[in-house]
Design an enzyme around this catalytic site. Structure first.
Site, PDB file in Angstrom:
ATOM      1  N   ASP A 100      40.326  31.540  84.496  1.00  0.00           N
ATOM      2  CA  ASP A 100      41.114  31.361  83.275  1.00  0.00           C
ATOM      3  C   ASP A 100      42.477  32.034  83.377  1.00  0.00           C
ATOM      4  O   ASP A 100      43.314  31.892  82.476  1.00  0.00           O
ATOM      5  CB  ASP A 100      40.349  31.833  82.040  1.00  0.00           C
ATOM      6  N   SER A 101      42.737  32.715  84.493  1.00  0.00           N
ATOM      7  CA  SER A 101      44.081  33.255  84.742  1.00  0.00           C
ATOM      8  C   SER A 101      45.100  32.121  84.845  1.00  0.00           C
ATOM      9  O   SER A 101      46.310  32.364  84.747  1.00  0.00           O
ATOM     10  CB  SER A 101      44.097  34.072  86.041  1.00  0.00           C
ATOM     11  N   ASP A 139      35.603  28.891  85.319  1.00  0.00           N
ATOM     12  CA  ASP A 139      35.524  29.920  84.276  1.00  0.00           C
ATOM     13  C   ASP A 139      35.215  29.291  82.917  1.00  0.00           C
ATOM     14  O   ASP A 139      35.777  28.251  82.568  1.00  0.00           O
ATOM     15  CB  ASP A 139      36.864  30.650  84.172  1.00  0.00           C
ATOM     16  N   LYS A 169      31.493  30.807  85.537  1.00  0.00           N
ATOM     17  CA  LYS A 169      31.639  32.260  85.426  1.00  0.00           C
ATOM     18  C   LYS A 169      31.877  32.616  83.970  1.00  0.00           C
ATOM     19  O   LYS A 169      32.570  31.888  83.254  1.00  0.00           O
ATOM     20  CB  LYS A 169      32.813  32.773  86.268  1.00  0.00           C
ATOM     21  N   GLU A 171      32.417  36.254  81.286  1.00  0.00           N
ATOM     22  CA  GLU A 171      32.615  37.698  81.195  1.00  0.00           C
ATOM     23  C   GLU A 171      31.597  38.327  80.255  1.00  0.00           C
ATOM     24  O   GLU A 171      31.177  37.723  79.267  1.00  0.00           O
ATOM     25  CB  GLU A 171      34.029  37.994  80.691  1.00  0.00           C
ATOM     26  N   GLU A 238      35.674  44.129  88.169  1.00  0.00           N
ATOM     27  CA  GLU A 238      37.135  44.212  88.083  1.00  0.00           C
ATOM     28  C   GLU A 238      37.609  45.575  87.583  1.00  0.00           C
ATOM     29  O   GLU A 238      37.064  46.122  86.619  1.00  0.00           O
ATOM     30  CB  GLU A 238      37.682  43.111  87.162  1.00  0.00           C
TER      31      GLU A 238
END
Length: 348
Positions: A100-101, A139, A169, A171, A238
């Protein structure tokens, strides 16, 4: 009939009815010439896809587990479109992450919380067309999985089916264990993400290193163990002190992928735009990023050279143009000249 249509018809009539040039003579060479040009044409509009320089088997979950058991570091990099995924695949990356960056590096947004599921799926689809060998992960963006496990499963299914990736993925740690378990029970591989979770930057005080205190380190470990128990095949750690990440890696049975977490993890991931230097001078880079190239400088050099040559008419040179038989051009020019003063001819 408009004047432009009349002009076109008049020009064609005068051309093909000319006693000096029979219809067959006019049509036949044109067909042969066009066919040969189309057969040999190569342009920037052709597909980028090309077989891998050195053929390798498709990376799977089992491949990643084998690398982990052997103690061989797993390589992962982000990609946000076909070209960036194409080069990553050719470079031999084990995993390509559609992170998502891309909200910031591809869409110009302020942070990752802006990107939505539909945008992520579009980018996943583009990336997956290029990753012939690399294991591809998409993501789940903020807002696509937090409400309930069923919402998360629905989003994961869409990313897999429409994005054509092999895993998702998300978080979060302990609080999302049930969500991860729901997705993995449906047969969808999940890559966890603990430590600094950028989607929750506002609740943790910004992009801050996690696990710097004893309690903080224990929380990261607790989260990592929870996502492992929930069924994650691997977990991203991270922005965590290297020694903490190394110890967590030893405590887990699944691979850890570090980003700003030292070299004691089972593998590493970086944002491709960051590590390749595809950004203007002066842009902030996190401490953990090593810049391996300067794509921005090379692109600027090429584009500026192109601009200069266009302005000076150096480009395009004869080598970059398509030839026309001299006799064909002579006849074309004659027809134009012969119709110059005609009241039935108008030219744009």
């Amino acid at each position: 009939m408009s004047r432009s249509v009349t002009a076109s018809w008049s020009l064609r009539t005068s051309f093909f009815s000319s006693p000096k040039r029979p219809l067959s003579a006019a049509v036949a060479p044109l067909c042969v010439s066009s066919q040969s040009q189309w057969q040999s044409r190569k342009s920037s509009h052709s597909p980028l896809g090309h077989p891998l320089a050195s053929a390798r088997k498709k990376v799977t979950i089992n491949t990643l587990r084998a690398l982990h058991l052997k103690g061989e570091p797993i390589t992962m990099i982000t990609a946000h479109d076909f070209p960036s995924a194409h080069v990553a695949d050719h470079a031999g990356m084990d995993i390509v992450l559609v992170g998502d960056s891309l909200a910031m590096v591809a869409l110009g947004m302020e942070d990752t919380s802006e990107v939505v599921l539909e945008e992520m799926i579009l980018h996943c689809r583009s990336v997956s067309r290029a990753t012939k060998a690399a294991f591809t992960v998409g993501d789940l963006p903020m807002g696509s999985y937090e409400i309930a496990p069923e919402q998360a499963l629905e989003s994961a299914i869409k990313v897999i089916k429409e994005g054509r990736v092999q895993a998702v993925k998300l978080e979060g740690g302990v609080e999302y264990a049930s969500t991860i378990e729901r997705i993995t029970r449906a047969g969808i591989p999940v890559l966890g993400h603990v430590g600094l979770t950028p989607q929750r930057q506002h609740s943790i005080g910004g992009f801050r290193v996690q696990g710097k205190t004893t309690l903080g380190a224990l929380k990261v470990l607790e989260d990592a163990l929870a996502v492992q128990a929930a069924g994650c095949f691997a977990v991203v750690i991270e922005a965590v002190p290297a020694e903490v990440a190394a110890l967590i890696t030893k405590k887990l049975k699944i691979p850890t992928i570090g980003i700003g977490a030292g070299n004691g993890c089972s593998g590493q991931v970086l944002v491709q735009v960051d590590m390749s230097g595809n950004f203007p001078p002066g842009r902030f880079l996190p401490k953990f990023v090593k810049q391996y190239g300067n794509v921005w400088a090379e692109s600027m050099k090429a584009i500026e050279a192109y601009k200069r040559e266009v302005k000076s008419r150096q480009y395009p040179a004869p080598a970059h143009t398509y030839p026309m038989p001299p006799e064909e051009y002579t006849e074309f020019e004659r027809l134009i000249e012969s119709n110059r003063d005609s009241t039935t001819c108008t030219f744009p």
